[in-house]
Motif scaffolding. Sequence first.
Motif, PDB file in Angstrom:
ATOM      1  N   ASP A  61       0.848  -1.251   0.189  1.00  0.00           N
ATOM      2  CA  ASP A  61      -0.353  -0.051  -0.005  1.00  0.00           C
ATOM      3  C   ASP A  61       0.714   1.195  -0.061  1.00  0.00           C
ATOM      4  O   ASP A  61       0.418   2.454  -0.439  1.00  0.00           O
ATOM      5  CB  ASP A  61      -0.967  -0.139   1.309  1.00  0.00           C
ATOM      6  N   PHE A  62       2.081   1.198   0.436  1.00  0.00           N
ATOM      7  CA  PHE A  62       3.002   2.400   0.100  1.00  0.00           C
ATOM      8  C   PHE A  62       2.982   2.916  -1.219  1.00  0.00           C
ATOM      9  O   PHE A  62       3.314   4.155  -1.288  1.00  0.00           O
ATOM     10  CB  PHE A  62       4.375   1.993   0.493  1.00  0.00           C
ATOM     11  N   LEU A  63       2.586   2.132  -2.180  1.00  0.00           N
ATOM     12  CA  LEU A  63       2.560   2.668  -3.418  1.00  0.00           C
ATOM     13  C   LEU A  63       1.443   3.828  -3.793  1.00  0.00           C
ATOM     14  O   LEU A  63       1.603   4.624  -4.393  1.00  0.00           O
ATOM     15  CB  LEU A  63       2.248   1.441  -4.660  1.00  0.00           C
ATOM     16  N   TYR A  64       0.493   3.570  -2.676  1.00  0.00           N
ATOM     17  CA  TYR A  64      -0.774   4.573  -3.286  1.00  0.00           C
ATOM     18  C   TYR A  64      -0.539   5.937  -2.398  1.00  0.00           C
ATOM     19  O   TYR A  64      -0.085   5.683  -1.322  1.00  0.00           O
ATOM     20  CB  TYR A  64      -2.120   3.739  -2.601  1.00  0.00           C
ATOM     21  N   SER A  65      -1.011   6.913  -3.186  1.00  0.00           N
ATOM     22  CA  SER A  65      -1.013   8.187  -2.469  1.00  0.00           C
ATOM     23  C   SER A  65      -2.172   8.412  -1.379  1.00  0.00           C
ATOM     24  O   SER A  65      -2.117   8.863  -0.353  1.00  0.00           O
ATOM     25  CB  SER A  65      -1.282   9.468  -3.412  1.00  0.00           C
ATOM     26  N   ASP A  66      -3.169   7.399  -1.479  1.00  0.00           N
ATOM     27  CA  ASP A  66      -4.331   7.234  -0.962  1.00  0.00           C
ATOM     28  C   ASP A  66      -5.048   5.867  -0.673  1.00  0.00           C
ATOM     29  O   ASP A  66      -5.904   5.603  -1.349  1.00  0.00           O
ATOM     30  CB  ASP A  66      -5.455   8.459  -0.954  1.00  0.00           C
ATOM     31  N   PRO A  67      -4.405   4.918  -0.017  1.00  0.00           N
ATOM     32  CA  PRO A  67      -4.916   3.529   0.300  1.00  0.00           C
ATOM     33  C   PRO A  67      -6.304   3.409   0.437  1.00  0.00           C
ATOM     34  O   PRO A  67      -6.966   2.350   0.459  1.00  0.00           O
ATOM     35  CB  PRO A  67      -3.763   2.923   0.990  1.00  0.00           C
ATOM     36  N   LYS A  68      -6.599   4.458   1.356  1.00  0.00           N
ATOM     37  CA  LYS A  68      -8.211   4.142   1.809  1.00  0.00           C
ATOM     38  C   LYS A  68      -8.952   4.285   0.633  1.00  0.00           C
ATOM     39  O   LYS A  68     -10.182   3.809   0.565  1.00  0.00           O
ATOM     40  CB  LYS A  68      -8.480   5.392   2.692  1.00  0.00           C
ATOM     41  N   ASN A  69      -8.527   5.080  -0.484  1.00  0.00           N
ATOM     42  CA  ASN A  69      -9.456   5.508  -1.535  1.00  0.00           C
ATOM     43  C   ASN A  69      -9.415   4.427  -2.580  1.00  0.00           C
ATOM     44  O   ASN A  69      -8.931   4.621  -3.670  1.00  0.00           O
ATOM     45  CB  ASN A  69      -9.133   6.822  -2.045  1.00  0.00           C
ATOM     46  N   LEU A  70      -9.519   3.157  -2.273  1.00  0.00           N
ATOM     47  CA  LEU A  70      -9.539   2.016  -3.312  1.00  0.00           C
ATOM     48  C   LEU A  70     -10.641   1.195  -3.292  1.00  0.00           C
ATOM     49  O   LEU A  70     -11.339   1.166  -1.944  1.00  0.00           O
ATOM     50  CB  LEU A  70      -8.450   0.945  -2.772  1.00  0.00           C
ATOM     51  N   LEU A  71     -11.590   0.937  -4.397  1.00  0.00           N
ATOM     52  CA  LEU A  71     -12.645   0.244  -4.344  1.00  0.00           C
ATOM     53  C   LEU A  71     -12.195  -1.295  -4.248  1.00  0.00           C
ATOM     54  O   LEU A  71     -11.582  -1.794  -5.284  1.00  0.00           O
ATOM     55  CB  LEU A  71     -13.687   0.474  -5.436  1.00  0.00           C
ATOM     56  N   THR A  72     -12.649  -2.096  -3.073  1.00  0.00           N
ATOM     57  CA  THR A  72     -12.139  -3.407  -2.979  1.00  0.00           C
ATOM     58  C   THR A  72     -13.427  -4.528  -3.275  1.00  0.00           C
ATOM     59  O   THR A  72     -14.723  -4.015  -3.125  1.00  0.00           O
ATOM     60  CB  THR A  72     -11.693  -3.753  -1.686  1.00  0.00           C
ATOM     61  N   PHE A  73     -13.059  -5.501  -3.911  1.00  0.00           N
ATOM     62  CA  PHE A  73     -14.287  -6.367  -4.335  1.00  0.00           C
ATOM     63  C   PHE A  73     -13.536  -7.869  -4.536  1.00  0.00           C
ATOM     64  O   PHE A  73     -12.492  -7.885  -4.715  1.00  0.00           O
ATOM     65  CB  PHE A  73     -14.787  -5.913  -5.695  1.00  0.00           C
ATOM     66  N   PHE A  74     -14.085  -8.748  -4.476  1.00  0.00           N
ATOM     67  CA  PHE A  74     -13.852 -10.030  -5.280  1.00  0.00           C
ATOM     68  C   PHE A  74     -14.545 -10.638  -6.229  1.00  0.00           C
ATOM     69  O   PHE A  74     -14.062 -11.729  -6.832  1.00  0.00           O
ATOM     70  CB  PHE A  74     -13.792 -11.096  -3.950  1.00  0.00           C
ATOM     71  N   ASP A  75     -15.557  -9.942  -6.659  1.00  0.00           N
ATOM     72  CA  ASP A  75     -15.999 -10.230  -8.128  1.00  0.00           C
ATOM     73  C   ASP A  75     -16.892  -8.869  -8.634  1.00  0.00           C
ATOM     74  O   ASP A  75     -17.108  -7.908  -7.625  1.00  0.00           O
ATOM     75  CB  ASP A  75     -17.010 -11.388  -8.010  1.00  0.00           C
ATOM     76  N   ASN A  76     -17.129  -8.785  -9.917  1.00  0.00           N
ATOM     77  CA  ASN A  76     -17.718  -7.606 -10.358  1.00  0.00           C
ATOM     78  C   ASN A  76     -18.754  -8.267 -11.647  1.00  0.00           C
ATOM     79  O   ASN A  76     -18.845  -9.344 -11.705  1.00  0.00           O
ATOM     80  CB  ASN A  76     -17.264  -6.496 -10.491  1.00  0.00           C
ATOM     81  N   HIS A  77     -19.271  -7.465 -12.420  1.00  0.00           N
ATOM     82  CA  HIS A  77     -20.145  -7.726 -13.353  1.00  0.00           C
ATOM     83  C   HIS A  77     -19.291  -8.269 -14.643  1.00  0.00           C
ATOM     84  O   HIS A  77     -20.136  -9.019 -15.698  1.00  0.00           O
ATOM     85  CB  HIS A  77     -21.149  -6.810 -13.851  1.00  0.00           C
ATOM     86  N   ASP A  78     -18.105  -8.451 -14.590  1.00  0.00           N
ATOM     87  CA  ASP A  78     -17.284  -8.865 -15.461  1.00  0.00           C
ATOM     88  C   ASP A  78     -16.607 -10.279 -15.264  1.00  0.00           C
ATOM     89  O   ASP A  78     -15.792 -10.636 -16.024  1.00  0.00           O
ATOM     90  CB  ASP A  78     -16.176  -7.842 -15.968  1.00  0.00           C
ATOM     91  N   MET A  79     -16.718 -10.765 -13.864  1.00  0.00           N
ATOM     92  CA  MET A  79     -15.979 -11.826 -13.840  1.00  0.00           C
ATOM     93  C   MET A  79     -16.834 -12.889 -13.015  1.00  0.00           C
ATOM     94  O   MET A  79     -17.649 -12.288 -12.279  1.00  0.00           O
ATOM     95  CB  MET A  79     -14.634 -11.435 -12.770  1.00  0.00           C
ATOM     96  N   ALA A  80     -16.332 -14.302 -13.163  1.00  0.00           N
ATOM     97  CA  ALA A  80     -17.151 -14.960 -12.394  1.00  0.00           C
ATOM     98  C   ALA A  80     -17.375 -14.905 -11.009  1.00  0.00           C
ATOM     99  O   ALA A  80     -16.545 -14.307 -10.399  1.00  0.00           O
ATOM    100  CB  ALA A  80     -16.540 -16.575 -12.839  1.00  0.00           C
ATOM    101  N   ARG A  81     -18.634 -15.155 -10.450  1.00  0.00           N
ATOM    102  CA  ARG A  81     -18.874 -14.643  -8.968  1.00  0.00           C
ATOM    103  C   ARG A  81     -17.907 -15.512  -8.132  1.00  0.00           C
ATOM    104  O   ARG A  81     -17.519 -16.805  -8.306  1.00  0.00           O
ATOM    105  CB  ARG A  81     -20.338 -15.262  -8.731  1.00  0.00           C
ATOM    106  N   GLY A  82     -17.771 -14.908  -7.170  1.00  0.00           N
ATOM    107  CA  GLY A  82     -16.620 -15.757  -6.116  1.00  0.00           C
ATOM    108  C   GLY A  82     -17.156 -17.064  -5.684  1.00  0.00           C
ATOM    109  O   GLY A  82     -16.348 -17.926  -5.752  1.00  0.00           O
ATOM    110  N   ILE A  83     -18.571 -17.141  -5.277  1.00  0.00           N
ATOM    111  CA  ILE A  83     -18.990 -18.484  -4.991  1.00  0.00           C
ATOM    112  C   ILE A  83     -18.786 -19.550  -6.116  1.00  0.00           C
ATOM    113  O   ILE A  83     -18.654 -20.749  -5.705  1.00  0.00           O
ATOM    114  CB  ILE A  83     -20.462 -18.311  -4.683  1.00  0.00           C
TER     115      ILE A  83
END
Length: 610
Positions: free
Chosen positions: A413-435
């Motif tokens: 996370d040292f790479l980011y100027s603002d690590p809080k402002n990251l949208l985190t997820f394990f799936d979305n509408h473009d990738m097979a669902r996590g389950i």
Amino acid sequence: MLLLIFHITMFSPSYSSNQRPVVDKIEPPNWWVGMKWNRLQLMIYGQDLTDVSVSFQTDKLSAHVVNTNSSYAFVEVEISPSLSAANYPLDIIASGQSITVDYPILEREVGERRHQGFGVEDVVYLITPDRFANGDSSNDRVEGVMDDFDRLDPSKRQGGDLRGVIDHLPYLQDLGVTAIWLNPVLENNGDNSYHGYAATDLYRIDPRLGSNSDYKALVDQAHDFEIKVIFDHVSNHIGIRHPWVQDLPTENWLNGSPENHHNDKHYLLSITDPYADPNTENLLRSFWFVDAMPDLNQQDPFLANYLIQNTLWWIEYTGIDGIREDTYPYADQAFLARWAEAILNEYPNFNIVGEIWATSSAYIAMFQQESQLARDFETNLPCVMDFPLSQAFRQYLEGEGSLQGVYGVLAQDFLYSDPKNLLTFFDNHDMARGIFIAKGNSSKIKQVMTMLLTIRGIPQLLYGTEINMMGGQSHIELRSNFPGGFPGDERDAFTKTGRTGEENEIFVHLRKLLHLRKKHRVLTSGKMIHYPPTFDNDIYKYLRVGYDQNILVLVNGYSEKRWVDLSELSHWSNQENQFVDLMTEEILHLDFTEGLWVNGWDTLILLQNP
Ligand code: CA
């Protein structure tokens, strides 16, 4: 807005003759007083517009033509700060003949829930509107747009709409999400366009989803339920059936043409690569994803202004809180920097998340505003999607990765100027669902949900995650219809009685986590301290610390029960050593100098000294 729609229809054919210019419409359809963006570019659509001149009948609005051809005239308008809201007559003159149209400059709407932005306090719920709920069967088929409705063909429209989302706002509030992101809602008058990424009118909500005022109503009502709204915006491309494609507004409006474009080689790294040939960069900027999505050239100054104003218009008209910008590395970066600057200048609390689909944290970090990483382009993007973390979660779910992967991403996370402002997820509408990739392993999904909702960042969940909607590998399968959202569905999984036992179990788990997140600020904003899992000990331990609370999270990456050694954390010990398991509400005494047993694929969230 009614005023405006009315107004456009006032351009009656009676104006039309060979001599007089014909005006079909003007975009943006209106503007507002008191906007910082007060040098407005009007785009007039019509006929015989070559060499038109224009003037307003007031000295508080100056207008001059900056570009024309037969079908389009671009007009630059200066709006005086002292202008009051009204319809202002605009004279459009050619060959000594003129017509007059009224241009509406409106009062701005005020409200403390408008343009709130989104941040770590939020959890974003991603909805594919066509696939969530059909609240209005009368709009399933609409005259004037391609009939794409077929309940028997999952690649076609299923009838979901904005009314369906509005109807389920109480459900979403109860679940505990605080923001919704809808896949693009603009008119997509083309085949297989239910996904929304092939727009054919950038100022119109797709009539199968509802009207412009329905979208505004959705935002207003979501705000009443304390749910923010994120608009999915695409600067990079349009749909092939957009009228521009047949009659280009300027010579350079598109990169390439329907007949001649490139959709093969493109290199994401090229725009950050210090050794890249500019021609290689151009391959990315001018890439067509598919033949049906013409690539826009944001280096065209008229298109650039059009896109910026179009975004400001939707924000101002609807009151939305954030934007998710599609395919961020593929558009012109100088344009995007100017676009984001204009938005944030107008709406300082706003947030914008860019889709930068790459699994290198360094690459993604480069696009975040105030990034100190060396690069040769400006960026004003506040929030980026954490695809590296998504990959680590997914590898863990698939059984090919370990919790070390998750730790390894966060440790960068040292790479980011603002690590809080990251949208985190394990799936979305473009990738097979996590389950699906976890092969139905609900325990692992629960673990990943827990990590997603208790580590840094702004979590995003895909609709249906709360009931372990399985989907499949393809887009069609993963974007399947929410059971109960559609007329004739056998059961209603939006209700407890309509869910299976297993669905209820995951629903209750996720709902509990979401409400814990609302209750304990430390889970969203506390300092994070974590301990490395190792090759021979795949146990991830971390603390969230702050606001007079310590919360300890323990994740067992093994299928069997393991002894978790807490000696590394002994300095966090205190006299009482009393904890409450926040999921079960059981009290336990825990000696950090020793440890505890954690069940296979289980996760504990322990609040110290409750
Ligand atoms: Ca419908």
